[in-house]
Design a protein around this motif. Sequence first.
Motif, PDB file in Angstrom:
ATOM      1  N   LYS A   1       4.456  11.057   8.337  1.00 33.68           N
ATOM      2  CA  LYS A   1       5.053  10.012   9.317  1.00 33.68           C
ATOM      3  C   LYS A   1       5.188  11.003  11.069  1.00 33.68           C
ATOM      4  CE  LYS A   1       8.548   7.493   6.682  1.00 33.68           C
ATOM      5  NZ  LYS A   1       9.857   7.683   6.085  1.00 33.68           N
TER       6      LYS A   1
ATOM      7  N   ARG B   1       5.281  -6.191  15.594  1.00 31.51           N
ATOM      8  CA  ARG B   1       5.204  -5.264  16.384  1.00 31.51           C
ATOM      9  C   ARG B   1       6.985  -4.688  15.761  1.00 31.51           C
ATOM     10  NH1 ARG B   1       6.664  -2.862  20.733  1.00 31.51           N
ATOM     11  NH2 ARG B   1       5.773  -0.922  21.297  1.00 31.51           N
ATOM     12  N   ASN B   2       7.338  -3.575  15.455  1.00 29.92           N
ATOM     13  CA  ASN B   2       8.890  -3.510  15.009  1.00 29.92           C
ATOM     14  C   ASN B   2       9.046  -1.326  14.403  1.00 29.92           C
ATOM     15  OD1 ASN B   2      11.160  -3.678  14.504  1.00 29.92           O
ATOM     16  ND2 ASN B   2      10.960  -5.254  12.527  1.00 29.92           N
ATOM     17  N   LYS B   3       9.947  -0.533  14.879  1.00 28.51           N
ATOM     18  CA  LYS B   3       9.822   0.704  14.054  1.00 28.51           C
ATOM     19  C   LYS B   3      11.126   0.365  13.563  1.00 28.51           C
ATOM     20  CE  LYS B   3      13.851   1.104  18.148  1.00 28.51           C
ATOM     21  NZ  LYS B   3      13.956  -0.650  18.955  1.00 28.51           N
ATOM     22  N   THR B   4      10.982   2.349  13.101  1.00 28.15           N
ATOM     23  CA  THR B   4      11.674   1.972  11.630  1.00 28.15           C
ATOM     24  C   THR B   4      12.574   3.243  12.088  1.00 28.15           C
ATOM     25  OG1 THR B   4      10.225   4.834  11.356  1.00 28.15           O
ATOM     26  CG2 THR B   4       8.910   3.178  10.589  1.00 28.15           C
TER      27      THR B   4
ATOM     28  N   PHE C   1       5.939   0.677  14.197  1.00 34.49           N
ATOM     29  CA  PHE C   1       4.080   0.362  13.932  1.00 34.49           C
ATOM     30  C   PHE C   1       3.795  -0.998  14.217  1.00 34.49           C
ATOM     31  CE2 PHE C   1       8.242  -1.052  11.142  1.00 34.49           C
ATOM     32  CZ  PHE C   1       7.984  -2.365  11.027  1.00 34.49           C
TER      33      PHE C   1
ATOM     34  N   LYS D   1       2.104  -4.762  11.729  1.00 35.24           N
ATOM     35  CA  LYS D   1       0.796  -5.421  10.876  1.00 35.24           C
ATOM     36  C   LYS D   1       0.571  -6.145  11.526  1.00 35.24           C
ATOM     37  CE  LYS D   1       4.566  -4.512   7.331  1.00 35.24           C
ATOM     38  NZ  LYS D   1       5.973  -5.288   6.379  1.00 35.24           N
TER      39      LYS D   1
ATOM     40  N   SER E   1      10.457  -1.141   5.746  1.00 36.33           N
ATOM     41  CA  SER E   1      10.173  -2.094   6.812  1.00 36.33           C
ATOM     42  C   SER E   1       8.313  -1.775   7.283  1.00 36.33           C
ATOM     43  CB  SER E   1      10.777  -1.752   8.353  1.00 36.33           C
ATOM     44  OG  SER E   1      10.852   0.057   9.181  1.00 36.33           O
ATOM     45  N   GLU E   2       7.908  -0.721   7.259  1.00 35.47           N
ATOM     46  CA  GLU E   2       6.682  -0.638   7.436  1.00 35.47           C
ATOM     47  C   GLU E   2       5.354  -0.323   6.536  1.00 35.47           C
ATOM     48  OE1 GLU E   2       8.008   3.956   6.426  1.00 35.47           O
ATOM     49  OE2 GLU E   2       8.531   1.924   7.150  1.00 35.47           O
TER      50      GLU E   2
ATOM     51  N   ASN F   1      -3.309  -4.155   5.274  1.00 33.61           N
ATOM     52  CA  ASN F   1      -2.622  -4.328   7.051  1.00 33.61           C
ATOM     53  C   ASN F   1      -4.047  -3.277   7.697  1.00 33.61           C
ATOM     54  OD1 ASN F   1      -1.898  -3.829   9.263  1.00 33.61           O
ATOM     55  ND2 ASN F   1      -0.017  -2.544   8.676  1.00 33.61           N
TER      56      ASN F   1
ATOM     57  N   HIS G   1      -3.281  -1.736  11.393  1.00 36.67           N
ATOM     58  CA  HIS G   1      -2.655  -0.331  11.197  1.00 36.67           C
ATOM     59  C   HIS G   1      -3.025   0.379  10.339  1.00 36.67           C
ATOM     60  CE1 HIS G   1      -0.298   3.043  11.877  1.00 36.67           C
ATOM     61  NE2 HIS G   1       0.242   3.451  12.973  1.00 36.67           N
TER      62      HIS G   1
ATOM     63  N   PHE H   1      -2.155   2.460   6.788  1.00 38.84           N
ATOM     64  CA  PHE H   1      -1.163   3.136   6.024  1.00 38.84           C
ATOM     65  C   PHE H   1      -1.667   3.036   4.570  1.00 38.84           C
ATOM     66  CE2 PHE H   1       1.522   0.620   9.226  1.00 38.84           C
ATOM     67  CZ  PHE H   1       2.867   2.362   9.577  1.00 38.84           C
TER      68      PHE H   1
END
Length: 436
Positions: free
Chosen positions: A76, A98-101, A111, A113, A255-256, A303, A306, A308
């Motif tokens: 992270k 787009r979202n955030k942890t 992050f 997707k 979530s990511e 993905n 981005h 992962f």
Amino acid sequence: MFKLFDLTLLINGFPMQDAKDELQKIIAITEDNYDRFIEQKKAEIVHFHLNNNPFYKELVGSDSFANWSHLPILNKKNLQKPLKERLSLGYTEKSVYRNKTSGSSGHPFVFAKDKFCHAMTWASNIYRFDWYGIDFNSSYQARFYGIPMDFVGNKKERFKDFLSHRYRFSIFDLSEEILEFFLSDFKTKKFDYINGYTSSIVLFAKFLQKKNIILKEICPTLKVCMVTSEMLFEEDKLLLEKQFGIPIVNEYGASELDLIAFQNPKGEWQVNSETLFVEILDENNQVVPNGTSGRIVITSLFNKAHPFIRYDIGDIGILDKKSTLKKPILKQLIGRTNDVAILPSGKKSPGLTFYYVTKSIIEDDGNVKEFVIKQTKIDQFEVDYVSEFELNTEQIEKINKAVALYLEPNLQFTFSRKQTLERSNRGKLKQFTSFL
């Protein structure tokens, strides 16, 4: 029937039908051919990012790879830089999901997707929830989650709830007066299932236990309860089953990434092997045998926006010995790697061990509703708890003896009774924290 949920995803640009078709093709792959599928997807996603993602290419230090185990472990901290610096070529912040942890690991980040990858996430959710007869278009959800308190954020979340056919119980105030309101909603609304944070749902079950109420009897439409985001202990699961009168399903996700593991109807915590590749690694980044604990490291196979790839999610777990590539089973989730207590003897112990040992005594008589443990010094711990009556000397002595027996002697505990416990801005309860 009009499918509002599916339509909402479609309007937002997520190709759901393509994702559902792709998922069905993967599910149809036999065990014998699954190794080939996984190896192909792993190679595809790594080659894509080495050729199209400058951030990942720099991390690897090369534009090619020969050995999977030589690829770096992504953590992270690596991801705490502006999102635009981590996106693959051809993707922009406006063209991705787009979202955030939540930041529960101590390292929050934004992050992304790509649209197909996020559609695969939803296809995976739809497939698993269908094991229990839940349809996101028609099933009515009782949702135990936090909610933004600002006006715009709150209205936006409520609108998403409307589109997703769910009714949200805000969990920032869980006093008995508020739980009475929750109960009245279950009497008047035809909920199909419960979904939300474990600690809040357990607290509601304790409230029902005190009132001698079985939830299914006052809300007969209820089919199942899915708990997520926090540890579900076996005795809490038994309490939920008894007070709700429905199956309790344990969910583990991020979530990511996606749903990582979801309890199947046989009671196994089945790992998502369709969109993810999960490894359990030791301190030297070597794969441990099934049945051995280690760090949970995950690769998102779809993905492209981005990377992962070999991503250390910050949790410790064990894969069951009977796991296969197509059907891995998560035997146990032990806790987060940053929630480890270091003791005076030099021993390291998962913080949840303290929580578990204390829990086995502290909740014996139903007086204590919830509690958290903080390590403030190497031999000192603080327990904050919510209860009807203060803990007595005998109970505290019992806890001290149990800790000495299961962990080590001469650890000092102080107990503070609180009206409410501090939760994260999303409503999560952090059961153990070390401040060392």
